[in-house]
Enzyme design. Structure first.
Site: not given
Length: 379
Positions: A233, A321, A359
């Site tokens: 991320s 995601d 995610h």
């Protein structure tokens, strides 16, 4: 008289009994002119209920006006004070899991110690070092010095760069350490400055300094072992920043970069994350919010960084995601592949929606170590 009674008895009830809701004669002196409504279950709203609703209306109107004022004000406040955006980008104040003693990783993990590294004067970052699972029995009871010497055992070393919220003790990060440790990697997972038990305040340039210091520390102890950056991320932008800095300023190529759930740059990421959805149709959204990221010195230009990298680059993204959509990962891959001379050094792997990895949970896929080792040509 008898005839009159007989006549009344012959009148139908519908003519002698008022219907529900009709006005009927009331007692003398009635303020309604001698007429009153017939009481019944289907009568109009009772005065007490109507009065209660009317009493709530001013309060509700004030609440809605306050919310509208806040909604309209936020973009302008961000433009005037772009430092406010750092609170949304760097969620270091959400130090979950709460009440975790980061000095004692053994409460969550095997084969792991906590250490503290000075990255520049006045800044110390907390790091967890997990040794390969094959050395687990040997690691029991050992001190930090033994762990440092273990870095030179020829097993590859992952420097793990987490996302923007929480600490290195978050459940999906602990799972990553377990998964890749069991696959015989060393993992060094740090909390950037301002996160967890690390000192200082979060900045993009400060993150780069922290990771470079950890890389130098690991390189000095790992001999000929491979070292790779693994960003997740927000950490993907940090990983490419550091890899590019090493290459351009020192002429050093990191052995590999793995980007999990990445984005192209922080501006484009901000345009897609769920929290900005309520403002995407707001007049001036790009100028007031997206352009203000640069005013706050936040860029994380992975799209520019990958154009100059030459090390092996693996991009991982889940199709479900909901935070950073997979088309951002694919776009980054296309940019890198277009720039790389050796196209075989760049790979993009997607994980189908049915796996439910979203995610944060790609590390829960049991096939992950094999995919990474295959890319790195490891057995």
């Amino acid at each position: 008289m008898l005839g009159l009674l007989q006549h009344l008895g012959s009148i139908p009830k519908s003519q002698t009994q008022p219907r529900r809701g009709e006005l009927v004669p009331g007692p003398q002196g009635d303020t309604n002119g001698g007429l009153r409504p017939l009481r019944g279950k289907s009568c109009c709203i009772q005065p007490s209920r109507l009065g209660g609703w009317l009493a709530w209306r001013p309060w509700l109107r004030t609440l809605l006006l306050d919310l509208l004022l806040i909604y309209v004000s936020v973009p302008f406040l961000i433009r005037l004070f772009p430092v406010l955006l750092t609170k949304f980008v760097f969620l270091n104040f959400l130090a979950f899991p709460f009440f975790t003693d980061l000095r004692r990783p053994e409460l969550l993990l095997n084969n792991t110690v906590s250490l503290y590294l000075a990255t520049e004067p006045g800044i110390t970052v907390g790091v967890w070092h997990t040794v390969p699972g094959s050395r687990g029995a040997e690691a029991r009871g050992k001190d930090q010095r033994w762990y440092e010497e273990a870095l030179a055992d020829a097993h590859p070393v992952i420097i793990y760069l987490h996302g923007n919220g929480g600490t290195r003790a978050a459940s999906h990060r602990v799972q990553f350490l377990k998964t890749m440790g069991a696959a015989d990697f060393h993992i060094l997972a740090l909390d950037y400055r301002g996160y967890g038990d690390s000192s200082g305040y979060p900045t993009e340039s400060g993150f780069t300094t922290d990771v470079l210091a950890l890389y130098d520390w690991a390189k000095a102890r790992s001999g000929n072992s491979s070292i790779l950056f693994w960003g997740h991320s927000l950490g993907t932008g940090i990983a490419t920043n550091v890899a590019r800095k090493l290459q351009e300023e020192r002429g050093v190529q990191v052995d590999a970069v793995v980007l999990e759930s990445p984005y192209t740059n922080i501006r484009e990421a901000a345009a897609h994350i769920p929290i900005t959805k309520i403002y995407r149709q707001f007049p001036g959204f790009q100028y007031l919010i997206l352009d203000s990221l640069a005013l706050g010195n936040m860029f994380f230009r992975s799209d520019e960084n990958v154009k100059v990298l030459a090390c092996p680059l693996l991009i991982l993204h889940a199709e479900d995601d909901a935070v950073l959509p997979p088309h951002l990962g694919r776009k980054l891959f296309e940019m890198a592949r277009s720039a790389y001379k050796d196209k075989t050094k760049v790979k993009f792997i997607t994980f189908p929606e049915k796996l439910g990895l979203g995610h944060d949970y790609i590390s829960f896929n049991p096939e992950l170590p094999a995919l990474v080792k295959d890319f790195l040509n490891m057995k």
